[in-house]
Motif scaffolding. Structure first.
Motif, PDB file in Angstrom:
ATOM      1  N   ALA A  14     -56.349  44.198  -0.981  1.00  0.00           N
ATOM      2  CA  ALA A  14     -56.016  43.503  -2.233  1.00  0.00           C
ATOM      3  C   ALA A  14     -56.705  42.141  -2.316  1.00  0.00           C
ATOM      4  N   GLY A  15     -57.412  41.725  -1.223  1.00  0.00           N
ATOM      5  CA  GLY A  15     -58.127  40.453  -1.250  1.00  0.00           C
ATOM      6  C   GLY A  15     -57.342  39.284  -0.699  1.00  0.00           C
ATOM      7  N   ASP A  16     -56.345  39.528   0.094  1.00  0.00           N
ATOM      8  CA  ASP A  16     -55.503  38.475   0.672  1.00  0.00           C
ATOM      9  C   ASP A  16     -56.253  37.801   1.831  1.00  0.00           C
ATOM     10  N   VAL A  17     -56.586  36.520   1.662  1.00  0.00           N
ATOM     11  CA  VAL A  17     -57.321  35.759   2.674  1.00  0.00           C
ATOM     12  C   VAL A  17     -56.485  35.574   3.941  1.00  0.00           C
ATOM     13  N   GLN A  18     -55.178  35.387   3.771  1.00  0.00           N
ATOM     14  CA  GLN A  18     -54.308  35.223   4.947  1.00  0.00           C
ATOM     15  C   GLN A  18     -54.305  36.480   5.815  1.00  0.00           C
ATOM     16  N   ALA A  19     -54.385  37.637   5.194  1.00  0.00           N
ATOM     17  CA  ALA A  19     -54.440  38.891   5.952  1.00  0.00           C
ATOM     18  C   ALA A  19     -55.730  38.934   6.773  1.00  0.00           C
ATOM     19  N   PHE A  20     -56.814  38.473   6.154  1.00  0.00           N
ATOM     20  CA  PHE A  20     -58.084  38.416   6.889  1.00  0.00           C
ATOM     21  C   PHE A  20     -57.973  37.462   8.073  1.00  0.00           C
ATOM     22  N   ASP A  21     -57.391  36.291   7.862  1.00  0.00           N
ATOM     23  CA  ASP A  21     -57.211  35.315   8.950  1.00  0.00           C
ATOM     24  C   ASP A  21     -56.376  35.903  10.089  1.00  0.00           C
ATOM     25  N   ILE A  22     -55.363  36.656   9.755  1.00  0.00           N
ATOM     26  CA  ILE A  22     -54.512  37.288  10.776  1.00  0.00           C
ATOM     27  C   ILE A  22     -55.331  38.285  11.590  1.00  0.00           C
ATOM     28  N   ILE A  23     -56.102  39.109  10.891  1.00  0.00           N
ATOM     29  CA  ILE A  23     -56.940  40.107  11.576  1.00  0.00           C
ATOM     30  C   ILE A  23     -57.942  39.397  12.486  1.00  0.00           C
TER      31      ILE A  23
END
Length: 184
Positions: A14-23
């Motif tokens: 969905a484009g969530d930057v926080q999800a990317f940071d977590i990964i």
């Protein structure tokens, strides 16, 4: 863990930057250790950055049901193998070039002397014909100015002028190489 990965992947899709940071935070260290088994540490970080960049740029096509861990480790492994192949190819090219130009590397003076002599010969050949004749007779045939004057039918002063002008022209044309010429 599988459910968490699925949720994070859905958020990333969905484009969530926080999800990317977590990964990124969760997998970076493990990917780095994994990559270091294949390539130098200097290449590990670049490879992981490339994989993470690809992940972010393609987040919209991710399938949340796939294993994020498998995806990342497979991508890192493939990039490592590509880097190894690239380095091996570069090594083969270097070896071929070395074999081809080995004499230059083993005796650089030979190569430099040959190049300098070619430059000097070219510069002399570009002198005006009268200047070149007087210069060559003096420098290569060891004739005196008087002998050259008698031979060419001109005065002593004309011969002296032609040789001095030849030297001036050669100094200008070869100014970048004078230290090497003097050294040789």
């Amino acid at each position: 863990m599988v459910n968490e990965d699925r949720e994070i992947l859905e958020k990333l899709k969905a484009g969530d930057v926080q999800a990317f940071d977590i990964i990124y935070g969760q997998y970076y260290r493990g990917l780095f250790v994994f990559a270091s088994q294949y390539v130098d540490e200097s290449d590990c970080e670049e490879i992981i950055q490339d994989v993470m960049l690809w992940l972010w740029e393609n987040h919209h096509i991710l399938i949340p049901e796939l294993s994020l861990k498998s995806l990342l480790f497979s991508a890192v492994k493939n990039k490592c193998l590509n880097r190894i192949a690239h380095l091996q190819m570069r090594q083969r090219v270097h070896e071929r070039l070395y074999e081809k130009y080995k004499e230059m590397f083993e005796d650089p003076d030979f190569y430099i002397e040959g190049e300098i002599l070619n430059l000097i010969s070219k510069a002399i050949s570009e002198l005006p014909a009268d200047y070149r004749e007087a210069f060559e007779l003096n420098r290569f045939e060891n004739l005196t100015y008087n002998e050259i004057a008698e031979m060419t039918g001109v005065s002593f002063k004309t011969v002296a002028y032609r040789i001095s002008q030849s030297l001036r022209i050669l100094r200008v044309k070869l100014k970048d190489y004078l230290p090497l010429i003097l050294w040789l």
